[in-house]
Scaffold this motif. Structure first.
Motif, short mmCIF file in Angstrom:
data_model
loop_
_atom_site.label_atom_id
_atom_site.label_comp_id
_atom_site.label_asym_id
_atom_site.label_seq_id
_atom_site.Cartn_x
_atom_site.Cartn_y
_atom_site.Cartn_z
N GLU A 1 0.83 -1.20 0.00
CA GLU A 1 0.00 0.00 0.00
C GLU A 1 0.87 1.25 0.00
O GLU A 1 0.66 2.19 -0.77
CB GLU A 1 -0.90 -0.02 1.23
CG GLU A 1 -1.83 1.17 1.31
CD GLU A 1 -2.74 1.07 2.52
OE1 GLU A 1 -3.50 0.10 2.61
OE2 GLU A 1 -2.66 1.95 3.40
N GLY B 1 1.26 1.42 -4.01
CA GLY B 1 -0.11 1.85 -4.28
C GLY B 1 -1.08 0.69 -4.42
O GLY B 1 -2.22 0.88 -4.84
N VAL C 1 -3.83 -1.80 -3.36
CA VAL C 1 -4.88 -1.77 -2.34
C VAL C 1 -5.43 -3.18 -2.21
O VAL C 1 -6.03 -3.72 -3.14
CB VAL C 1 -6.01 -0.81 -2.75
CG1 VAL C 1 -7.04 -0.71 -1.64
CG2 VAL C 1 -5.44 0.56 -3.09
N PRO D 1 4.09 3.57 -9.56
CA PRO D 1 3.05 2.81 -8.84
C PRO D 1 2.50 1.65 -9.67
O PRO D 1 2.63 1.63 -10.89
CB PRO D 1 1.96 3.86 -8.59
CG PRO D 1 2.61 5.17 -8.77
CD PRO D 1 3.70 4.96 -9.77
N GLY E 1 -3.01 -0.76 -8.20
CA GLY E 1 -3.46 0.39 -7.43
C GLY E 1 -4.41 1.28 -8.21
O GLY E 1 -5.21 2.02 -7.63
N LEU E 2 -4.34 1.23 -9.53
CA LEU E 2 -5.25 2.03 -10.34
C LEU E 2 -6.65 1.45 -10.31
O LEU E 2 -7.63 2.15 -10.52
CB LEU E 2 -4.78 2.05 -11.80
CG LEU E 2 -3.66 3.01 -12.17
CD1 LEU E 2 -3.28 2.81 -13.62
CD2 LEU E 2 -4.10 4.45 -11.92
#
Lengths: 464, 464
Positions: free
Chosen positions: A159, A163, A165, A289, A293-294
């Motif tokens: 995280e 990035g 999640v 990143p 994460g996107l």
């Protein structure tokens, strides 16, 4: 008939057992032949009844002899055809095994890390602590999906730094990328059969998916990474990609392409396998990143490893499954155990928890940046305009394009080896044979600055 | 528009980068919008040009913005449909993950070893030595098939103790039986599709082969182990067997049957998978020699593990491939790495080399013999004629047959759990649902003598 030897450590009953057994297997004692009584044989061999009784019990337990009440023991009927001709004829030790891997003065292998970089004293300390705390838990299987605390540490790290999640429940601890992909290939087999891979690209995923019966379709890589139009028409429903640092070309997939790739996956129940293998090692600016994460709830399986910054020999990696695949994972593998040592998982969790992992990354980044810069300078100095450097600024290798070279890759590798230079063939990254142009893949992780300089000087002389 | 905060550890350029990035992804900065010049924005935010330059470089590297010579930076066209709604919305931690496994006062799980049996101080010492000697090798991959010295130690041990005749070159170090079988399933997939398994039998092989697309045919187990006539008509061309100690029934396959089984395999290009998982633990007489030793060049894959005597949490096992499969193994896996930590392999090799493994086996055999004997006595005392004990004299569990019982397995397990007794369901070993009669599988490895006695006393009261 039988000879017992008091001068060996082998118990007498075992000696007798072995000899009778060999007689039976060799047919010298035919089926249904009656064995001498325990008392008789003990007198004959001048040994105790216990010795003979012990041997008979063993032979009986294994079925070489049978017993009739009040009649004694008889030889069982064995299929003599199937019996071994020689019971313990030792096969010769084949020489190929003991041939050591060739050692090079200058080894440009891309998977080698800096020789003294493993944090051994710290690792020993943490391992000892874990062993003390854990030794009573070593008598049973560890958690099948991996230590919860390690998964928590990885979740926080991902995280914070990538990035990504996710929930620790989505993380599976694996024994290296190949094992991660082994699981992925099994999870997806029912619903997918064609994997698109980057070309050039890492060869291991091709092997793993091929071994699981998938069709592999190579998709070209351009300056922006995977060619998305070619992907769309490839027929692949899975895409294995290295968007943060394309292996081997080093390019970064721009965010517009990332979003298109995510869209490609979501529009048709397709899946992205994002391999973020060495994202920690970026020498200018901060790491790129992750794709995951996107779109944290997207159709993305995220793959990470500790092989590029900590050690490839410890076999520690992980995968992050999207929620949509957790049921399938549990259904397939609910009987399975973790394949990673509980002790090493705990040691790593402690290493991360105490902040050593972040510090280690920073330390390694500084070391590799220096080696990287030395290599870039050495290539500029020795090759000049005859080489174009591709994929600089990150990771543990660069690629050299040599437009004017007349030698083939095989010729260069062979010449280099004769002069003590180890080169990993760029062609191994190409899905089909050798690339059109001769390229060199130069890993710098395992080399000192002076080795890099001397190695490049020597290599440049061999190339032209 | 953007706010920079000097009071956080996040560098200013990263703060700016993140904020611009979110604006772009949220559509607040539309495609082709021109960004303020570096100088302008630096003045506006009262920050240095380096901060703005750093943020722009990051955005540029990732493709969020593009540049035009002498005009500055512009926002890239992104597919807004695909953009994430919330970039870092953290999913809730699901509670299921943190539920600890239930703890029992009396845990009869068959895979548990004696609680204080792991040789922790010795392991720490040997591990530390290996780390000192090995730390420079941890920066590259270890030997793909496993440490040569460990394979040599295993070869010697197998020859000495199990009668297995092989070359270290035939041995592959694996991360547990499941990983060994994963490799076997892949090696044999081209030429086999139906696996015969013992019924009742270990459930893990069924799962592994099913996950690799094999058909599983259960073959009954009688007093002599696998029913060979049923095998012959089963259609299976692979047979997974536990001939030295059938799991779970504990019987030993007599040598006549072993030879017939070997003949079955050789007469039709079939293969035997011999799982010799706990052969070290035999409490009367010496261990039953292996099937492989009867026909070292036969169609037998031999599987062994360190999970039953040393630790199931370390994940150390091995397989011995027959010569005939070495080519296929190398062809499929030539790109693969070992999945077992080099450090643990070396520690184990040292452990074996210095004689600790043999001593540890003797020590554990003595410990388990005591626990085994306590269990047998307790069952005789508490169950009396209402229970028949099956498979005694070896391993880490026995089976109780309870002819007069009216409770189902599920009822007993549930009652037992309410009273602090953990029971592994016997039915898990049955290929198709519950067995006709209620049986109890009682592991004794992880229990003290007093726990065994109290647990059996309690259990006997719950059963009738």
């Amino acid at each position: 008939m039988f000879i017992l030897n008091n001068d060996t450590p082998v118990p007498l009953y075992q000696q007798l057992y072995s000899q009778i057994r060999e007689h039976i297997l060799a047919g010298k004692l035919p089926a249904d032949a009656r064995l001498p009584s325990v008392r008789q044989l003990a007198i004959e061999l001048a040994t105790s009844r216990n010795t003979v009784e012990g041997a008979y019990q063993e032979l009986y337990a294994e079925g070489y002899i049978y017993s009739k009440p009040r009649s004694g023991y008889f030889v069982s009927a064995l299929d003599q055809e199937a019996a071994p001709l020689s019971l313990l004829k030792k096969p010769r030790l084949r020489s190929s095994l003991s041939t050591p891997a060739p050692r090079f003065d200058y080894d440009f292998h891309p998977a080698r890390l800096a020789p003294k970089s493993f944090p051994a004293p710290l690792w020993r300390k943490l391992f000892s602590e874990c062993l003390r705390e854990t030794s009573r838990e070593l008598v049973q299987y560890g958690p099948p999906q991996g230590e919860l605390n390690l998964r928590r540490m990885i979740q926080l790290y991902l995280e914070r730094s990538r990035g990504v999640v996710c929930d620790p429940e989505q993380i599976v601890i694996c024994a290296g990328l190949q094992h991660s992909l082994d699981m992925v290939a099994q999870i997806l087999k029912g619903s997918h059969s064609v994997v698109a891979v980057e070309n050039p690209g890492y060869h291991l995923p091709r092997s793993v998916f091929r071994n699981h019966g998938y069709e592999i379709v190579p998709v070209p890589v351009g300056a922006d990474g995977l060619d998305l139009e070619a992907l769309a028409s490839s027929g692949g429903t899975l895409a294995y990609v290295t968007p943060s640092h394309q292996l081997p070309m080093g390019c970064v997939m721009p965010v517009a392409n990332r979003l298109k790739l995510i869209e490609w996956a979501e529009s048709g129940g397709r899946l992205i396998l994002e391999d973020d293998y060495d994202s920690e090692l970026r020498y200018h600016g901060k790491p790129i990143p992750s794709l995951q994460g996107l779109r944290p709830r997207g159709n993305i399986i995220y793959l990470g490893t500790f092989s590029k910054v900590l050690s490839p020999a410890l076999r520690l990696s992980y995968l992050v499954l999207p929620d949509s695949l957790l049921d399938a994972y549990r259904r397939l593998f609910h009987d399975y155990f973790s394949t990673v040592s509980l002790l090493e998982q705990r040691t790593l969790a402690k290493f991360m928890e105490q902040g050593h992992w972040d510090r280690h990354i920073r330390r390694m980044r500084a070391i590799y940046k220096k080696q990287h810069d030395v290599l870039i300078r050495a290539v500029a100095q020795r090759f000049g305009s005859r080489a174009e450097i591709v994929g600089q600024g990150a990771g543990l290798h660069i690629v050299l394009q040599l437009p004017g070279i007349s030698l083939s890759e095989a010729e260069i590798i062979s010449r280099a080896a004769q002069h003590g230079i180890g080169l990993f063939p760029f062609s191994a990254t190409c899905a089909a044979g050798e690339p059109a142009a001769t390229r060199l893949l130069l890993g710098f992780g395992g080399m000192s600055a002076s080795e890099i300089e001397a190695g490049i000087a020597l290599l440049s002389r061999l190339c032209f």
